[in-house]
Design an enzyme around this catalytic site. Structure first.
Site, PDB file in Angstrom:
ATOM      1  N   ASN A   1       1.122  -1.230   0.021  1.00 54.33           N
ATOM      2  CA  ASN A   1      -0.586  -0.448   0.016  1.00 54.33           C
ATOM      3  C   ASN A   1       1.003   0.494   0.102  1.00 54.33           C
ATOM      4  O   ASN A   1       1.537   1.555   1.512  1.00 54.33           O
ATOM      5  CB  ASN A   1      -0.511   0.447   1.455  1.00 54.33           C
ATOM      6  CG  ASN A   1      -2.161   1.456   1.261  1.00 54.33           C
ATOM      7  OD1 ASN A   1      -2.396   1.835  -0.033  1.00 54.33           O
ATOM      8  ND2 ASN A   1      -2.067   2.356   2.899  1.00 54.33           N
TER       9      ASN A   1
ATOM     10  N   LYS B   1       0.228   4.438  -0.633  1.00 53.55           N
ATOM     11  CA  LYS B   1      -0.468   5.481  -0.099  1.00 53.55           C
ATOM     12  C   LYS B   1      -0.111   6.652  -0.968  1.00 53.55           C
ATOM     13  O   LYS B   1      -0.380   6.181  -2.062  1.00 53.55           O
ATOM     14  CB  LYS B   1      -0.022   5.976   1.914  1.00 53.55           C
ATOM     15  CG  LYS B   1      -0.147   4.488   2.360  1.00 53.55           C
ATOM     16  CD  LYS B   1       0.123   4.699   4.161  1.00 53.55           C
ATOM     17  CE  LYS B   1       0.681   3.612   4.644  1.00 53.55           C
ATOM     18  NZ  LYS B   1       0.094   4.005   6.331  1.00 53.55           N
TER      19      LYS B   1
ATOM     20  N   HIS C   1      -9.380   1.851   4.369  1.00 53.19           N
ATOM     21  CA  HIS C   1      -8.457   1.947   5.277  1.00 53.19           C
ATOM     22  C   HIS C   1      -7.867   2.812   6.150  1.00 53.19           C
ATOM     23  O   HIS C   1      -9.779   3.350   6.637  1.00 53.19           O
ATOM     24  CB  HIS C   1      -7.192   2.270   4.313  1.00 53.19           C
ATOM     25  CG  HIS C   1      -5.573   2.025   4.332  1.00 53.19           C
ATOM     26  ND1 HIS C   1      -5.559   3.294   5.713  1.00 53.19           N
ATOM     27  CD2 HIS C   1      -4.866   0.722   4.857  1.00 53.19           C
ATOM     28  CE1 HIS C   1      -3.937   2.673   6.089  1.00 53.19           C
ATOM     29  NE2 HIS C   1      -3.295   1.507   5.327  1.00 53.19           N
TER      30      HIS C   1
ATOM     31  N   GLU D   1      -6.705   5.122   7.404  1.00 50.15           N
ATOM     32  CA  GLU D   1      -6.571   6.639   7.422  1.00 50.15           C
ATOM     33  C   GLU D   1      -8.284   7.419   6.334  1.00 50.15           C
ATOM     34  O   GLU D   1      -8.584   8.418   6.751  1.00 50.15           O
ATOM     35  CB  GLU D   1      -5.599   6.343   6.327  1.00 50.15           C
ATOM     36  CG  GLU D   1      -3.920   6.699   6.976  1.00 50.15           C
ATOM     37  CD  GLU D   1      -3.460   5.847   6.222  1.00 50.15           C
ATOM     38  OE1 GLU D   1      -2.945   5.498   4.882  1.00 50.15           O
ATOM     39  OE2 GLU D   1      -1.851   5.273   6.962  1.00 50.15           O
TER      40      GLU D   1
ATOM     41  N   GLU E   1      -5.462  -4.648  10.552  1.00 48.52           N
ATOM     42  CA  GLU E   1      -4.460  -2.934  10.776  1.00 48.52           C
ATOM     43  C   GLU E   1      -5.108  -3.104  12.072  1.00 48.52           C
ATOM     44  O   GLU E   1      -5.555  -2.314  12.122  1.00 48.52           O
ATOM     45  CB  GLU E   1      -4.567  -2.517   9.590  1.00 48.52           C
ATOM     46  CG  GLU E   1      -4.106  -3.270   8.155  1.00 48.52           C
ATOM     47  CD  GLU E   1      -3.466  -2.194   6.811  1.00 48.52           C
ATOM     48  OE1 GLU E   1      -2.490  -3.097   6.633  1.00 48.52           O
ATOM     49  OE2 GLU E   1      -3.665  -1.061   7.012  1.00 48.52           O
TER      50      GLU E   1
ATOM     51  N   GLY F   1       2.036   2.512  10.925  1.00 44.88           N
ATOM     52  CA  GLY F   1       3.253   3.701  10.376  1.00 44.88           C
ATOM     53  C   GLY F   1       4.130   4.440  11.640  1.00 44.88           C
ATOM     54  O   GLY F   1       4.292   5.212  11.315  1.00 44.88           O
TER      55      GLY F   1
ATOM     56  N   SER G   1       3.269  -1.841  10.416  1.00 48.19           N
ATOM     57  CA  SER G   1       4.660  -2.450  10.601  1.00 48.19           C
ATOM     58  C   SER G   1       4.905  -3.577  10.195  1.00 48.19           C
ATOM     59  O   SER G   1       6.325  -4.146  10.983  1.00 48.19           O
ATOM     60  CB  SER G   1       5.228  -2.011  11.876  1.00 48.19           C
ATOM     61  OG  SER G   1       5.118   0.174  11.978  1.00 48.19           O
TER      62      SER G   1
HETATM   63  C1  PEP Z   1      -0.431   0.104   5.694  1.00 51.20           C
HETATM   64  O1  PEP Z   1      -0.451   1.420   5.131  1.00 51.20           O
HETATM   65  O2  PEP Z   1      -1.599  -0.512   5.455  1.00 51.20           O
HETATM   66  C2  PEP Z   1       0.470   0.173   6.331  1.00 51.20           C
HETATM   67  C3  PEP Z   1       0.221  -1.644   6.829  1.00 51.20           C
HETATM   68  O3  PEP Z   1       1.440   0.762   6.631  1.00 51.20           O
HETATM   69  P1  PEP Z   1       2.472   0.507   7.636  1.00 51.20           P
HETATM   70  O4  PEP Z   1       3.201  -0.762   7.194  1.00 51.20           O
HETATM   71  O5  PEP Z   1       3.585   1.512   7.046  1.00 51.20           O
HETATM   72  O6  PEP Z   1       2.895   0.028   9.438  1.00 51.20           O
END
Ligand code: PEP
Length: 249
Positions: free
Chosen positions: A9, A11, A94, A96, A166, A172, A212
């Site tokens: 992803n 973003k 997601h 976000e 998630e 992040g 992460s």
């Molecule tokens: C994501 O954007 O779905 C995500 C899991 O980001 P990260 O791996 O940076 O935590």
């Protein structure tokens, strides 16, 4: 046996030139893998990324779509527009999008309906905030996200759904759910689906972990029995780290 998925992803990172650079090296280094490899990129990159990768085992996926089929929604992109450039999968829900763009369970349910009506596959994200976990409300919260957006679907619709658990506190932040915490929630999600749709369907639903994921934790996470791969943000932006994560399957 569920086939694992490693999905990037990106973003709102990578313009066209940066995406091109990535693909030049990525295609060259992509190892033979048992996993399905997907890359979620911005609308402006989708067509070019699709064309660039069409002869390789890489699926380009969209990060969003609008819930309406068409209309006066300036700046939005519809399901049929995605389909018209060859896109087969879209990420919906997601954290976000939920947090910064006010996407409620109700809107997400509409997006799911529209995506399915247009024969798109869906990576549907769910996950609790830190406050939910601290209040020991994380299981209820995840269950309500599933129920509100997905539990009116027919059994056949689930062929087109991949889930991504998630935990928002791990996205992040560099903080990863431990393999035990992640496995516990993935099993809960699978059991919740089994309670509604039966064991056979639940056993076939792929549930990715996101938050992460890095080369050094990917192997342990992906070896948990109910973790079927990862949705990877930050570590998917660099070719080498994303390749290492793919190799961890
Ligand atoms: C994501 O954007 O779905 C995500 C899991 O980001 P990260 O791996 O940076 O935590």
């Amino acid at each position: 046996m569920r086939k694992k998925i490693i999905a990037a992803n990106w973003k709102m990172y990578k313009d066209l030139a940066e995406a091109n650079d990535f693909f030049t090296f990525f295609i060259d280094k992509l190892p033979k893998t048992k996993a399905e490899v997907k890359i979620g990129t911005s609308y402006t990159n989708l067509w070019h990324a699709f064309e660039t990768t069409r002869n390789y085992p890489i699926e380009i996926v969209a990060q969003n779509l609008h819930q309406e089929e068409k209309g006066a929604y300036t700046g939005e992109v519809s399901a049929s527009m995605l389909k018209s450039i060859g896109i087969e999968t879209v990420i919906i829900g997601h954290s976000e999008r939920r947090e910064y763009f006010g996407e409620s369970d109700h809107i997400l349910k509409q997006k799911v309906t529209t995506a399915l009506k247009n024969n798109l596959n869906i990576i549907f994200c769910i996950g609790e905030k830190l406050s939910d976990r601290k209040a020991n409300n994380h299981f209820d919260l995840v269950k309500s996200q599933l129920k509100n957006a997905l539990f009116d679907l027919n059994k056949k619709d689930w062929k087109h759904i991949v889930l991504a658990y998630e935990p928002v506190w791990a996205i992040g932040t560099g903080e990863t759910a431990s393999p035990e915490q992640a496995q516990e929630m993935h099993l809960f999600i699978r059991n919740t689906i089994a309670g509604k749709y039966g064991n056979e369907l639940a056993e076939n639903v792929r549930i990715l972990y996101g938050g992460s994921v890095k080369p050094d934790n990917a192997g342990t996470l992906f070896s948990q029995p109910d973790i079927d791969g990862g949705l990877v943000g930050g570590a998917s932006l660099e070719v080498d780290s994303f390749i290492e994560i793919i190799k961890a399957v």
